[in-house]
Structure formats: C-alpha cells, structure tokens
Enzyme design. Structure first.
Site, mmCIF file in Angstrom:
data_model
loop_
_atom_site.group_PDB
_atom_site.id
_atom_site.type_symbol
_atom_site.label_atom_id
_atom_site.label_comp_id
_atom_site.label_asym_id
_atom_site.label_seq_id
_atom_site.Cartn_x
_atom_site.Cartn_y
_atom_site.Cartn_z
ATOM 1 N N GLY A 7 10.834 -2.841 5.773
ATOM 2 C CA GLY A 7 10.062 -4.092 5.765
ATOM 3 C C GLY A 7 9.634 -4.445 4.346
ATOM 4 O O GLY A 7 9.846 -5.571 3.877
ATOM 5 N N HIS A 8 9.043 -3.464 3.657
ATOM 6 C CA HIS A 8 8.655 -3.685 2.258
ATOM 7 C C HIS A 8 9.890 -4.009 1.411
ATOM 8 O O HIS A 8 9.869 -4.914 0.575
ATOM 9 C CB HIS A 8 8.020 -2.419 1.668
ATOM 10 C CG HIS A 8 6.786 -1.947 2.369
ATOM 11 N ND1 HIS A 8 6.756 -0.806 3.125
ATOM 12 C CD2 HIS A 8 5.525 -2.455 2.404
ATOM 13 C CE1 HIS A 8 5.536 -0.615 3.605
ATOM 14 N NE2 HIS A 8 4.762 -1.601 3.197
ATOM 15 N N HIS A 15 8.948 1.202 3.550
ATOM 16 C CA HIS A 15 10.038 1.207 4.533
ATOM 17 C C HIS A 15 10.857 -0.069 4.341
ATOM 18 O O HIS A 15 10.582 -0.858 3.428
ATOM 19 C CB HIS A 15 9.472 1.327 5.956
ATOM 20 C CG HIS A 15 8.365 0.346 6.255
ATOM 21 N ND1 HIS A 15 8.559 -1.028 6.247
ATOM 22 C CD2 HIS A 15 7.050 0.519 6.534
ATOM 23 C CE1 HIS A 15 7.426 -1.633 6.540
ATOM 24 N NE2 HIS A 15 6.488 -0.721 6.702
ATOM 25 N N MET A 37 0.840 -1.202 0.000
ATOM 26 C CA MET A 37 0.000 0.000 0.000
ATOM 27 C C MET A 37 0.875 1.251 0.000
ATOM 28 O O MET A 37 0.393 2.358 0.286
ATOM 29 C CB MET A 37 -0.942 -0.007 1.196
ATOM 30 C CG MET A 37 -1.905 -1.202 1.156
ATOM 31 S SD MET A 37 -3.412 -0.943 2.079
ATOM 32 C CE MET A 37 -2.768 -0.679 3.715
ATOM 33 N N GLN A 76 -2.666 -12.316 7.574
ATOM 34 C CA GLN A 76 -2.819 -12.032 6.142
ATOM 35 C C GLN A 76 -2.080 -13.075 5.309
ATOM 36 O O GLN A 76 -2.617 -13.598 4.319
ATOM 37 C CB GLN A 76 -2.273 -10.632 5.841
ATOM 38 C CG GLN A 76 -2.162 -10.307 4.364
ATOM 39 C CD GLN A 76 -1.827 -8.842 4.149
ATOM 40 O OE1 GLN A 76 -2.707 -7.999 4.126
ATOM 41 N NE2 GLN A 76 -0.545 -8.542 4.009
ATOM 42 N N SER A 93 3.942 1.439 8.137
ATOM 43 C CA SER A 93 3.619 2.765 7.605
ATOM 44 C C SER A 93 2.837 3.561 8.643
ATOM 45 O O SER A 93 2.923 4.785 8.695
ATOM 46 C CB SER A 93 2.799 2.631 6.322
ATOM 47 O OG SER A 93 3.434 1.743 5.426
ATOM 48 N N ASP A 139 2.280 -9.178 9.141
ATOM 49 C CA ASP A 139 0.838 -9.396 9.004
ATOM 50 C C ASP A 139 0.609 -10.906 8.870
ATOM 51 O O ASP A 139 0.254 -11.415 7.802
ATOM 52 C CB ASP A 139 0.311 -8.641 7.786
ATOM 53 C CG ASP A 139 0.563 -7.145 7.921
ATOM 54 O OD1 ASP A 139 -0.216 -6.485 8.610
ATOM 55 O OD2 ASP A 139 1.575 -6.659 7.382
HETATM 56 P P1 AMP Z 1 1.361 -2.930 3.470
HETATM 57 O O1 AMP Z 1 1.949 -1.866 2.597
HETATM 58 O O2 AMP Z 1 1.235 -2.529 4.907
HETATM 59 O O3 AMP Z 1 0.120 -3.555 2.886
HETATM 60 O O4 AMP Z 1 2.432 -4.117 3.491
HETATM 61 C C1 AMP Z 1 2.864 -4.719 2.304
HETATM 62 C C2 AMP Z 1 3.661 -5.952 2.645
HETATM 63 O O5 AMP Z 1 4.789 -5.601 3.444
HETATM 64 C C3 AMP Z 1 2.845 -6.967 3.462
HETATM 65 O O6 AMP Z 1 3.154 -8.280 3.019
HETATM 66 C C4 AMP Z 1 3.364 -6.738 4.862
HETATM 67 O O7 AMP Z 1 3.252 -7.873 5.693
HETATM 68 C C5 AMP Z 1 4.818 -6.404 4.594
HETATM 69 N N1 AMP Z 1 5.386 -5.692 5.736
HETATM 70 C C6 AMP Z 1 4.881 -4.591 6.343
HETATM 71 N N2 AMP Z 1 5.657 -4.247 7.406
HETATM 72 C C7 AMP Z 1 6.657 -5.172 7.469
HETATM 73 C C8 AMP Z 1 7.763 -5.369 8.344
HETATM 74 N N3 AMP Z 1 8.007 -4.560 9.378
HETATM 75 N N4 AMP Z 1 8.583 -6.418 8.109
HETATM 76 C C9 AMP Z 1 8.346 -7.253 7.062
HETATM 77 N N5 AMP Z 1 7.311 -7.114 6.202
HETATM 78 C C10 AMP Z 1 6.489 -6.095 6.399
#
Ligand code: AMP
Length: 276
Positions: A33-34, A31, A27, A150, A183, A147
């Site tokens: 993580g992504h 950062h 989304m 998810q 985020s 997540d």
């Molecule tokens: P989002 O943009 O929040 O939908 O996240 C996109 C992907 O990044 C999802 O698969 C999340 O689980 C993963 N994600 C978000 N935060 C982290 C994190 N801190 N460490 C690893 N993966 C992450």
C-alpha cells in the site's frame, strides 16, 4: 537514496532535489500500500521523498504507540528498490522539542468517525503533516484511500491554510481475499487474520445491495452490521454511510458516498472503506 535523520540535514538535501517533489508520509513497517504511493510519486515527479515517523501525537493514551510495528532497515531496502530519492527519519524529540504547544485544528471533518472514536487523533495527524510539509516543501503529497477520512482532512487543511501542495489520493491495496493491507494486520493471529476478511465482505455486500437498488442508508448500515456480527471474533466500532466530501451521514445513498467502518478483530482495531 539519501537518508536524513535531522531536520537541518533534510532541508539541505531537499534543496538539491529537482522539482517538483512528490512526498509520501508514512509511519513505516512498509507494505505494498505504501509502495504504491511511492511508485506514483516517483512516476509523477522527478524526485520522491518519503518520511518514516511513528507520530506520538496521533496516538491516544490507551493506543498502540509503543507496540506499533517498526522495521526501519527493511523499510529502507524497500524504499531504495522503489526508487526513493530521499528518506526523512526524524526523532520525536526533534519534531516536538519541549515545551511544544502548536496544534493544527481543522474542525468539522475531524469531529466524526475516526475523530469520535479516537479523540485528538486528527489533531496529531494535521500537526505533524503541517510540520513535514514545511520541512520538506513538496509540490505533491500522496495519501491512501485506505485512510479516507485522513485524506479528506489533509485536503481541507491544505485548502483552508493555503498550502501550495497538491494532495493525491490513491486506491486501497488489498490482499487477494480483500483485506486491506495495513501495518496493524501483523497483530492478527491466524484465526483473526481469517476473520478480518469480514470487513471487506461487509463493504462488498453494501456495494452489491446498492447496485441491486437498495438506496436506504440505514438499511444498508444494518445489513453491514448484521454480516459482521455473524463473525464471532469481530466487534463493530462504527459503520458509516456518509457524503464522501462533507462526511455528513446520509439517509438516502447518493454518490459519491463513503461507506466506512471500524471493527475490532480480537484486540486489533481495523478500518476500511469503499466509495459508492
Ligand atoms: P501509515 O504508515 O499507516 O500512516 O500510512 C501511510 C500512508 O499509506 C497513508 O496515506 C495511508 O493511507 C497509506 N496506506 C496505508 N495502507 C494502505 C493500503 N492498503 N493501500 C493504499 N494506501 C495505504
């Protein structure tokens, strides 16, 4: 790095990619993580595709869809640096042309934890991921353990609907003090940011108590809740110790167990988990 905003353009550019294709749905407001997912997709496949789409269907009416942080230019710079081949940034009216009525329902694993706290959330996630998988046709898709539910739901969807995609789950990336990158951390003021470390402290406490011999899941839940309640800015939404595959709540901790929690820090709702 190529960028597609229309589904047709995305399909055209996708056809030119060398397979297998690794895909990371996001989304945005990216950062580390992504980026850890993107780098893994990059190393495991000759082509890496990332989508940036704040999916309205997965937000409840009282949730933060409108205020969700966005910074596409910065995201694109990060993705380019991470070696992304193709970025898909669709508009909501093309993803959901009206009247739009399809819904992907996965059942039991969506009906607890985040599914209870956020009714309809996973229906939005599975519907958009099914659409993105159909448009992008990746061989592998990468999700974060952050997540955890998810990732379980997406694996179940891919299995039950015979989607020919390998789902890869990668570890949660954390700040030095343990806070999981998100985020939504941007919503925290400095006091709340300090307080937010209590999520990881509580998970670590459970891990340590388990290592010291505590196998009673309810006692562990109470220890977690007790620690979080010592933090005045924190409000527990749920604390769960569940079978890491079925998400059935446990009486006795038996690995692999998913210890997961949702906690409000001020007005910001954060989630985190560890696997025992
Ligand atoms: P989002 O943009 O929040 O939908 O996240 C996109 C992907 O990044 C999802 O698969 C999340 O689980 C993963 N994600 C978000 N935060 C982290 C994190 N801190 N460490 C690893 N993966 C992450």
């Amino acid at each position: 790095m190529k960028i597609a905003e229309k589904i047709d353009d995305m399909r055209k550019l996708r056809r030119r990619l060398t397979e297998p294709v690794g895909f990371v749905p996001t989304m945005g407001y990216l950062h580390e993580g992504h980026l850890s997912l993107v780098r893994k997709a990059r190393t495991e496949n000759p082509s890496a595709v990332v989508s940036i789409f704040v999916n309205p269907m997965q937000f409840g009416p009282q949730e933060d869809f409108v205020s969700y942080p966005r910074n596409t230019q910065h995201d694109l710079a990060l993705l380019d640096k991470a070696g992304t081949d193709l970025v898909f940034i669709p508009q909501a009216d093309e993803v959901y042309p009206q009247p739009f009525s399809a819904r992907v329902e996965i059942g039991k694993v969506t009906e607890r934890l985040e599914g209870t706290a956020r009714p309809g959330h996973f229906r939005g996630v599975t519907t958009v991921c099914a659409k993105l998988f159909n448009i992008i046709q990746p061989q592998r898709a990468y999700f974060g353990q952050k997540d955890a539910q998810q990732a379980i739901v997406i694996k179940k969807m891919v299995t039950d609907l015979n989607m020919n995609i390998e789902i890869v789950t990668l570890p949660t990336v954390r700040e030095p003090d343990g806070l999981a990158l998100s985020s939504r951390n941007t919503y925290l003021n400095p006091h709340e940011r300090q307080a937010a470390v209590v999520l990881y402290q509580a998970l670590s406490l459970a891990q340590q108590l388990y290592a010291n011999g505590e196998k009673n899941a309810e006692r562990l839940r109470q220890e977690i809740i007790g620690l979080i309640q010592q933090q005045p800015l924190a409000n527990v939404d749920y604390v769960s110790i569940a079978n890491a595959e079925t998400l059935d709540e446990l009486d006795t901790v038996k690995p692999p167990a998913l210890v997961s929690l949702a906690v409000k820090i001020g007005r910001t709702r954060l989630i985190d988990n560890i696997v025992i």
